[in-house]
Design a protein around this motif. Structure first.
Motif, PDB file in Angstrom:
ATOM      1  N   ASN A  66       0.773  -1.163  -0.027  1.00  0.00           N
ATOM      2  CA  ASN A  66       0.171   0.069   0.088  1.00  0.00           C
ATOM      3  C   ASN A  66       0.926   1.249   0.104  1.00  0.00           C
ATOM      4  N   LEU A  67       2.065   1.057   0.135  1.00  0.00           N
ATOM      5  CA  LEU A  67       3.111   2.248   0.272  1.00  0.00           C
ATOM      6  C   LEU A  67       3.520   2.694  -1.165  1.00  0.00           C
ATOM      7  N   CYS A  68       2.576   3.000  -1.869  1.00  0.00           N
ATOM      8  CA  CYS A  68       2.614   3.684  -3.448  1.00  0.00           C
ATOM      9  C   CYS A  68       1.611   4.470  -3.669  1.00  0.00           C
ATOM     10  N   THR A  69       1.769   5.559  -4.488  1.00  0.00           N
ATOM     11  CA  THR A  69       0.868   6.357  -5.148  1.00  0.00           C
ATOM     12  C   THR A  69       0.248   5.878  -6.205  1.00  0.00           C
ATOM     13  N   THR A  70       0.812   5.100  -6.944  1.00  0.00           N
ATOM     14  CA  THR A  70       0.267   4.351  -8.287  1.00  0.00           C
ATOM     15  C   THR A  70       0.691   5.493  -9.261  1.00  0.00           C
ATOM     16  N   CYS A  71       1.669   6.057  -9.112  1.00  0.00           N
ATOM     17  CA  CYS A  71       2.038   7.313 -10.190  1.00  0.00           C
ATOM     18  C   CYS A  71       2.502   7.069 -11.545  1.00  0.00           C
ATOM     19  N   LEU A  72       3.034   5.430 -11.538  1.00  0.00           N
ATOM     20  CA  LEU A  72       3.563   4.978 -12.570  1.00  0.00           C
ATOM     21  C   LEU A  72       4.831   5.222 -13.130  1.00  0.00           C
ATOM     22  N   ARG A  73       5.444   6.136 -12.196  1.00  0.00           N
ATOM     23  CA  ARG A  73       6.771   6.826 -12.738  1.00  0.00           C
ATOM     24  C   ARG A  73       7.695   5.311 -13.169  1.00  0.00           C
ATOM     25  N   CYS A  74       7.567   4.489 -12.035  1.00  0.00           N
ATOM     26  CA  CYS A  74       8.509   3.147 -12.270  1.00  0.00           C
ATOM     27  C   CYS A  74       8.333   2.580 -13.454  1.00  0.00           C
ATOM     28  N   ALA A  75       6.911   2.401 -13.923  1.00  0.00           N
ATOM     29  CA  ALA A  75       6.834   1.441 -15.183  1.00  0.00           C
ATOM     30  C   ALA A  75       7.080   2.414 -16.345  1.00  0.00           C
ATOM     31  N   GLU A  76       7.205   3.598 -16.518  1.00  0.00           N
ATOM     32  CA  GLU A  76       7.530   4.455 -17.406  1.00  0.00           C
ATOM     33  C   GLU A  76       8.964   4.501 -17.790  1.00  0.00           C
ATOM     34  N   ILE A  77       9.937   4.542 -16.814  1.00  0.00           N
ATOM     35  CA  ILE A  77      11.131   4.537 -16.718  1.00  0.00           C
ATOM     36  C   ILE A  77      11.905   3.089 -17.004  1.00  0.00           C
ATOM     37  N   CYS A  78      10.992   1.901 -16.686  1.00  0.00           N
ATOM     38  CA  CYS A  78      11.653   0.646 -16.557  1.00  0.00           C
ATOM     39  C   CYS A  78      12.006   0.208 -17.951  1.00  0.00           C
ATOM     40  N   PRO A  79      13.464  -0.395 -17.987  1.00  0.00           N
ATOM     41  CA  PRO A  79      14.033  -0.708 -19.206  1.00  0.00           C
ATOM     42  C   PRO A  79      13.407  -1.892 -19.778  1.00  0.00           C
TER      43      PRO A  79
END
Length: 409
Positions: A66-79
């Motif tokens: 639950n410690l996540c804003t689900t902003c999806l920055r991680c998915a966007e930058i993921c190689p």
């Protein structure tokens, strides 16, 4: 096809992560906590261990999911393009099945999944809010008259006694009709930002679209979906589908980033395409260029996470639209596409972390010396407005429709 594991996630999905740590650079939560379980890499590793039976899905693990804003920055930058949202929602769903929702999330889901309860709450709260709070620099928002320990100034959206979709409503353009839009208002516009909803309609009419607002629609289900309560979400979705799958319309329009993200991503049964307001503005940019604000305004723009990453709408769309609007001076904001810290119920569950993310956003906005911070998400409007109040900024936060409504002819 490989059988799904404990968390409802296949090994292939979690093992796609190569643990490179790129997500650490951009995660708003990690940049506050500096703890590995706060970042996508840590959560995916935890999910992998649970799937393999090397760790337990206990309350501590549920806390980290639950410690996540689900902003999806991680998915966007993921190689390697890991589908992080699928992993985190699946993990939360299993945690909800085992432990139920945390109290603050359960309250939010209960309220927003029940239109009658939400409407009653608005009717009761509307006069009390005006009586016991004070006006904010950002319209349709109210400030508590005292500072909350560890948080400071707290801002609330102003509840309305009468929801915007209290009845089926048609709104027609003055000139030739370009098309017909079914406006999915969602809970924030229906029960809090009703003036913004009216301005969205005014802008759409000025673009030439007839707009229909159906009474039988409710929250898109985002609070339940992102909390992992998929049973409630699916119930809400089925009710909305009955209202949205109609004949005689060209598209469904939303003016809320999260509503648009959920409708496009999770409402596969929709028979009409879904368009975000900013997409229509960009498609009609020549018309927008003929509009003129009554006075000169200096503005900046915040990119909602669920528009630029959730819906993958190009960042230049709102920037191009603002640049052609007469009497508007546009100044780009540093880190304009960083999360504002709202994250739906994340703000309720982790107020102090949310506050740190929020203050960074407010300071970046204030650095532009803009008098108005524009965006297209009511949650972002509310959270940025609060941040601006906390740092003593002179700027206000507005939905783009609230500004454009002053310019339309």
């Amino acid at each position: 096809m490989e059988q799904e594991k404990i968390l409802g996630i296949s090994d292939e999905l979690v093992e796609r992560c190569v643990r490179c740590g790129s997500c650490r650079q951009v995660c708003p939560v990690f940049n506050v906590t500096h703890e590995e379980p706060s970042v996508a890499r840590g959560k995916i590793f935890l999910a992998d261990m649970i799937n393999k039976g090397k760790a337990e899905l206990d309350k501590e693990a549920a806390h980290f999911f639950n410690l996540c804003t689900t902003c999806l920055r991680c998915a966007e930058i993921c190689p390697v393009m890991v589908d992080y949202e699928k992993i985190i929602i699946s993990a939360r769903a299993k945690a909800v099945e085992k432990f139920g929702l945390p109290p603050e999330k359960a309250a939010a889901v209960k309220l927003f999944s029940n239109p009658k309860l939400l409407n009653l709450a608005g009717k009761v709260a509307a006069p009390l809010t005006k009586l016991f709070t004070k006006a904010s620099k950002s319209p349709q928002n109210r400030l508590l008259p005292f500072n909350v320990p560890k948080l400071g100034k707290v801002l609330l959206p102003e509840p309305k006694a009468k929801p915007f979709n209290s009845t089926d409503r048609w709104f027609r353009p003055k000139g030739k009709e370009k098309g017909r839009a079914l406006f999915f208002t969602g809970c924030m516009f229906n029960n809090f930002y009703t003036e913004t909803a009216q301005n969205v309609v005014k802008v759409l009419n000025a673009l030439g679209y007839s707009v229909f607002v159906p009474k039988e629609q409710s929250c898109c289900g985002a609070p339940a979906f992102f909390a992992g309560d998929l049973k409630t979400f699916n119930q809400m979705k089925q009710k909305n589908l009955g209202s949205l799958n109609r004949e005689g319309f060209d598209f469904i329009v939303t003016a809320c980033a999260t509503c648009g993200h959920v409708l496009k991503g999770e409402y596969s049964e929709l028979r009409l395409p879904v368009k975000e307001l900013i997409e229509l503005l960009f498609e009609n940019i020549e018309t927008v260029g003929s509009w003129k604000l009554p006075r000169k305004v200096r503005a900046t723009w915040h990119h909602p996470c669920h528009i630029v990453r959730g819906q993958k709408i190009p960042r230049h769309y709102p920037e191009d639209v603002l640049k052609v609007l007469q009497n508007l001076s546009y100044t780009p904001m540093p880190e304009a596409d960083n999360c504002c810290g709202m994250g739906g119920s994340f703000k309720l569950s982790h107020p102090e972390i949310s506050r740190e993310i929020q203050l960074k956003k407010a300071k970046n906005a204030d650095s532009t010396e803009a008098e108005v911070v524009l965006t297209e998400c009511p949650g972002c409007v509310m959270n940025i407005a609060e941040g601006l109040e906390r740092i003593g900024s002179k700027a206000s936060a507005l939905h783009i429709a609230d500004l454009l409504a002053k310019a339309v002819k």
